[in-house]
Structure formats: structure tokens, C-alpha cells
Design an enzyme around this catalytic site. Structure first.
Site, PDB file in Angstrom:
ATOM      1  N   GLU A 172       9.952 -17.300  29.578  1.00 19.58           N
ATOM      2  CA  GLU A 172      11.826 -17.483  29.589  1.00 19.58           C
ATOM      3  C   GLU A 172      12.177 -17.104  28.212  1.00 19.58           C
ATOM      4  OE1 GLU A 172       9.882 -19.754  31.302  1.00 19.58           O
ATOM      5  OE2 GLU A 172      10.145 -19.322  33.472  1.00 19.58           O
ATOM      6  N   HIS A 185      13.989 -28.165  40.235  1.00 24.38           N
ATOM      7  CA  HIS A 185      14.567 -26.841  40.795  1.00 24.38           C
ATOM      8  C   HIS A 185      15.934 -26.892  41.525  1.00 24.38           C
ATOM      9  CE1 HIS A 185      10.230 -25.539  39.706  1.00 24.38           C
ATOM     10  NE2 HIS A 185      10.573 -24.283  40.289  1.00 24.38           N
TER      11      HIS A 185
END
Lengths: 327, 326
Positions: free
Chosen positions: A60, A129
């Protein structure tokens, strides 16, 4: 009007903009043939090829940084960050690089990039998440932050974000990807910084962000059943924030509650509450109320997780008490 | 596309002058700090001039570089002017960034300098992204990413080198190994070989004497030409030395490196002295010519410093301009 899902709206917005402008490309993990785990980007690679829908390694910070450099040099990248929780991984590239480049260069460098990511709990995905981290990026000058509340907003805001000459972070509520809403066939844009008065009302203003608009609507239906009238304001972007529309509504109703799925402490609800307290204090008939996610890491167990987020029941009850002078 | 430095006396002289310009710029910047005329602090490039000049002289104006906190040398070498640079260091409105960036954030987009960066390794993604942009948009620009040995400890380098190698991007990773990351020897922070890390991704890697401007330039010309043809990325480790401390205030540094070591590099391996001697030996210039060039550059720098000291600060209403682009 036809109805499409939020997921389809995002897909359409990207496809339309990519057809219009060759400098746009998209990169992220499993965005091409897989079309993301949520299948939001399905089939885009068939039209635009792997040159423009680019699968990256699981890295990322690396691909966020690549997007910053591409944006500085004539491209308009769209970064797909698979989960909002991964923002912590890209913070240097987003907040130290993308957000500051225009300012630090005295206006010479532009970073026209979009970072699409998501938010939202109750998907039983536990603490890494499920977070709604928009307050984190809204805190950093130089980033615009969009919070679509339906398929219509998702499409119109994303198209504006892609055309904006600044880094824009868009948070889509992952629980809404399959929710349908009326979305015109013909092209439209929603300007960044323009709130929407979702419902008119007189007794209280509910400022609701992203999926909290749905929560607020359900609460307002129940308030109506008891003869109480609530107005819903959807800011649509929190940076820039359409303060004027919010204040105008609060000055009319005299009561306000801000509903947001980010953690309540030091969050977006606190910022909006503070601005109302500073600028509309003498118009208030009740304390400024807010409801955010509990200040706990999001737990896995469904019975615990459901306690952490604002619900229509709780919004209804708190709004009712405010209107009826019980607070 | 790169200039034919090896066969052209003008190119040699320009490289010499550019190195002297960097050294002179830094001498003046250091003096501004010592005289407490410069806000904040700064990091001197002195000693490493052959790296920036050898590389940037192999680039076109339209090629990109990303720079570091020790970035004045890269900025000068890529074509920046003294006046705007000193104005920036002093926080003046006529600086390259209207005084908003300062020493650690000078950007000179017109000459392809995408900016110095105060996060160690922070520009590695930006450089790689500029290379992706060039490739995607069908331009033949090459990007050079400057960073130091200290930055090789950052994970970002390995993420972007992986992608650059997978996608054959026209980027050259230029690691200036000046032997120290801040106040710590590279041996204490870098395990194994630095170039082996690039090779692990299948990236062709070279080690070159960073005090030899012709060696740096010759290697870079070849790599730039190949990167333009789609043969990139490349990695170069340039062995060099910083004469000053980590920053201008780092005066007492014998606890991490000896005065003998510093003297050895300055006396025997100075890139400007050695290249000047070579130019004289090859009869391209004589000692008087070199002296005259130095004097002219000193006068230019002095005039730029005077200008910058007298220049106006930005108007106060600029504090909240340039947050967002229109």
C-alpha cells in the site's frame, strides 16, 4: 428513474471518466481481473486493459506513493485501497506527501489523485477491517474528503473527485455496495462542498454522514409517527464542509444531533458540534448532541459489534428526548 | 539524448562550474546559518557535488529528479538559479516555493525537480510514479530518485523497486552512500550489500566512485539512454562523503567520525580539486581560468545572497493560500 447499486455507480463513474480522459488510470490490489473483493471494478479491465487498470503487489505505501508521483507529472491516478483500515499504512504518502506538495511548493506542484477506500462496521470483520477513519484524513490540510450516502452521491462525488486538481479521499460504506438508489442515465456531477437537505423538518436537525443518512431516515420515520418533525442534512463532503447549510438548518430547528460512524472522541461529530456551538449557540433550544461509534476497537462477536455503532433506535430515542425537553 | 560529455570541452567546463556553484552555494548557506540570518537549519551537500552534477548533466530538462533533505546540490545541478534558491532558504516571497518550503522542500518543477523531501526515503514512491506516468503517457522522460545510504533502511524502497522492476519503469535509483545516516555509520545500519538488494529484484545495479564526475556522468549517460528504450529500472550506489555534519549545527562529530577521516577525503578525494587538476593536465583550461570561474561564481552567489536578504517576505495573507489547487 432507473435504480443501480452503489457498486455499479462507482464502476460507472470510473468508466465514464476514463473514457473522457486518457490520463486517468487506476491501481491497487486485485483491481483488474478480480475487480476487487467486492467486485466493484468488475469488467473495467476488459474495456481499459491492464495498462490502465493496474494490479499491484500488496504494498500500500508503495502504490500510494507511485500515485502521488504520477499525479505530479500529468496523470490522474485513482488508488483503490481495499480497506479503509489500511490507511494507517499509507499515511506518510497521503498526509506528508500528497496533502502538502501543493502548499510546500508554493502552488507549483499539483497532486490530482483520488484515493477510494471504505469504512463501516457490522460486517463481522473485527477490528482491522471495520474502522471508519475519515476523521484522520479530514484533520490534515490539503486533503478533500467525500462521504457518499447512496449510489447517487457515490457516482456524482467520484466524478467530481476525479476532475479535482487535489488529492481527494472517498470513503464508501462497504455495507452499502449492494444498496440501490435512483441514479440518472445522463451525466451529472455533485460538487465537493455542497451539502444536501435530505429531508425537511422543523423540530431537530440530524446531520448524518455516509450510511448514517439511512439510520437517520429510519429514525425520522419513527419520529414522524409520533408527530415529531426532523430535518436531515447530508454534508456529502466533510472537507470542504458546507457549514452554511448546516448552520441554516440548526438556526431553523434549534436542536441538532450529529451522527457519524467514526469513533466519537476527537471525531467529525465533535468538529461539527463545535462549529455549531460557536456559530449558532443563541439559536439552540437544547445541547448539541452527537452520536459516533463507541471508543472501542470494533469487536468481532456480533452481539458486541452491534453495540458499537449508531442505530436508528438510539437516534430516535435521543432525538425524541431532545425535542421533548428531556435533556 | 544525453549530452556527449566525453567528447566536448564545453561540457567538462560546465560540469566543473556546476560543482563549484554547488560548493559556493553551500558555503554561503552555511555562513547565513552561522550568522543567524537563516531561519531553521540546513543540510550541506559539500563533498558530494560530483554525484548531482555527473547525474544531472546526463539528463534533459524534461527528465525528472526527486531529491532529499540534503538537496541543494540536486537543485543547482538540475538547473536552478541562486537568487530563487537563497530567497527560498530565507523564507522570502521570491523563493522557488514562495518561502513555504524552505531548504528541505525546494521544488523547481520547470527544471524537472519534483522536490526535496524531509522524510528520509519519502520521495521513492514519487520518483517511481513519475516514471510510471512517463511510460503510460508515452513520453520518454527518465526519473532519477536521489536518496542516501540511510534511506535504504526504509521499506518503501523495496516496495517501489519491486513494482519498477515488474513494470520496467524508466527510473534510476541513485543511492548516495556518504557513509553516515545522520550520526551513525552505514555499517551499523545496513546489513549485507546495498546493491544486492536491487539485484534481488532483477534490477541491474552498479557501484561507482561518486567523487569522479566523469565516471558518474559516463555511467549515467549509458543508463539514461537504456532507460529511455525501456530497459530500466537501474540502481547505482555512488560512494561519496559529506564534508559537514548531518546538518549545519552538527559541529562536534568526533564521536562518530574522526578528523583524520574527514581530512583524508577533503585532501585526496575532493571532486572539484581533482577534476580541476585533470582539466588543467588535459590543457582544457589553465589554473587562471579555474580561478576566474570560481571568482565569478562567488560574486554571483554574493549578489544573490544580498538580494535575498533584502527581498520581501511573503504577504501575510499567503499563509492560507496554496492549500488547495484550483
Amino acid at each position: 428513474m432507473r435504480e443501480i447499486t452503489l457498486s455499479q455507480a462507482v464502476n460507472e463513474a470510473i468508466a465514464e471518466e476514463m473514457r473522457r480522459d486518457d490520463t486517468i488510470f487506476l491501481l491497487g490490489e486485485d483491481v483488474a481481473e478480480a475487480g476487487t473483493p467486492f467486485k466493484i471494478l468488475s469488467r473495467l479491465v476488459e474495456e481499459f486493459g491492464t495498462d490502465r487498470i493496474i494490479d499491484t503487489p500488496i504494498a500500500e505505501p508503495g502504490f500510494a506513493g507511485i500515485a502521488v508521483g504520477a499525479a505530479m507529472t500529468g496523470s490522474r491516478p485513482i488508488v483503490d485501497l481495499m480497506f479503509g483500515d489500511f490507511l494507517f499504512l499509507v499515511m506518510d504518502q497521503l498526509c506528508n506527501q500528497a496533502a502538502k506538495a501543493h502548499y510546500m511548493s508554493g502552488g507549483k506542484l499539483n497532486v490530482p489523485m483520488v484515493l477510494r477506500t471504505n469504512m463501516g462496521a457490522t460486517r463481522r470483520s473485527a477490528a482491522q477491517h471495520s474502522q471508519s477513519l475519515h476523521a484522520l484524513v479530514a484533520h490534515i490540510p490539503g486533503l478533500k474528503v467525500a462521504m457518499p450516502s447512496s449510489a447517487y452521491e457515490a457516482k456524482g462525488l467520484l466524478k467530481s473527485a476525479i476532475r479535482d486538481n487535489n488529492p481527494v479521499v472517498i470513503f464508501e460504506d462497504k455495507l452499502m455496495y449492494q444498496d440501490k438508489a435512483p441514479v440518472p442515465e445522463e451525466e451529472f456531477l455533485i460538487p465537493l462542498g455542497e451539502a444536501n437537505v435530505k429531508r425537511d423538518g422543523t423540530d431537530i436537525t440530524l446531520v448524518a454522514i455516509s450510511s448514517m443518512v439511512q439510520v437517520a431516515e429510519e429514525a425520522v420515520d419513527r419520529l414522524s409517527a409520533e408527530g415529531l418533525s426532523a430535518e436531515i442534512i447530508d454534508p456529502r463532503t466533510i472537507v470542504p464542509l458546507d457549514e452554511e447549510t448546516i448552520l441554516k438548518s440548526v438556526m431553523k430547528t434549534g436542536r441538532v444531533m450529529i451522527i457519524d460512524e467514526g469513533h466519537q472522541s476527537f471525531g467529525v461529530s465533535a468538529e461539527i458540534a463545535a462549529r455549531i456551538a460557536e456559530k449558532a449557540f443563541y439559536h439552540l433550544d437544547a445541547p448539541v448532541l452527537r452520536m459516533g461509534a463507541m471508543d472501542v476497537p470494533i469487536p468481532f462477536s456480533p452481539v458486541l459489534e452491534d453495540l458499537t455503532v449508531p442505530t436508528a433506535d438510539r437516534v430516535f430515542e435521543l432525538a425524541r428526548q431532545a425535542i421533548q425537553g428531556e435533556i | 539524448m544525453g549530452r556527449a560529455a566525453n567528447s566536448n570541452a564545453d561540457d567538462y567546463i560546465r560540469m566543473y562550474k556546476q560543482m563549484v556553484r554547488i560548493r559556493t552555494f553551500e558555503d554561503n548557506a552555511n555562513q547565513l546559518y552561522l550568522d543567524t540570518k537563516m531561519p531553521g537549519l540546513t543540510h550541506m551537500y559539500s563533498g558530494q557535488e560530483a554525484v548531482a552534477v555527473g547525474i544531472c548533466e546526463a539528463l534533459e530538462k524534461t527528465d525528472y529528479i526527486t531529491s532529499t533533505h540534503r538537496g541543494h546540490g540536486h537543485c543547482v545541478a538540475k538547473g536552478a538559479q541562486f537568487k530563487e534558491m537563497f530567497c527560498e532558504l530565507l523564507g522570502k516571497a521570491e523563493g522557488y516555493c514562495r518561502g513555504k518550503g524552505g531548504s528541505m522542500h525546494i521544488a523547481d518543477q520547470e527544471n524537472g525537480n519534483l522536490g526535496a523531501n524531509a522524510i528520509v526515503g519519502g520521495s521513492m514512491g514519487i520518483a517511481t510514479g513519475a516514471a510510471l506516468s512517463a511510460k503510460r503517457l508515452g513520453k520518454d522522460h527518465v526519473t532519477v530518485c536521489f536518496f542516501g545510504d540511510g534511506a535504504t533502511a526504509q521499506g518503501l524502497l523495496y516496495e517501489v523497486m519491486n513494482m519498477a522492476a515488474l513494470w520496467n519503469l524508466p527510473v534510476i535509483y541513485a543511492c548516495e552512500n556518504n557513509l553516515y545516516g545522520e550520526y551513525t555509520k552505514v555499517e551499523e545500519t545496513a546489513a549485507g550489500s546495498i546493491t544486492a538488494r536491487a539485484k534481488a529484484f532483477g534490477i541491474e545495479a552498479h557501484v561507482v566512485d561518486g567523487q569522479d564526475v566523469l565516471a558518474v556522468n559516463s555511467l549515467t549517460q549509458k543508463l539514461v539512454a537504456r532507460a529511455r528504450k525501456g530497459e530500466g529500472p537501474f540502481f547505482v550506489e555512488l560512494m561519496t562523503y559529506r564534508y559537514h555534519g548531518h546538518h549545519v549545527g552538527d559541529i562536534n562529530r568526533t564521536y562518530y567520525r574522526s578528523k583524520e577521516e574527514e581530512a583524508e577525503w577533503k585532501d585526496k578525494r575532493d571532486p572539484i580539486t581533482n577534476f580541476g587538476a585533470w582539466l588543467a593536465k588535459e590543457k582544457i583550461v589553465n589554473a587562471n581560468d579555474l580561478e576566474a570561474m570560481g571568482a565569478e561564481i562567488k560574486a554571483d552567489a554574493a549578489a544573490a545572497v544580498t538580494y535575498a536578504l533584502d527581498a520581501a517576505y511573503p504577504p501575510l495573507d499567503e499563509v492560507d493560500s496554496h492549500i488547495f489547487a484550483v
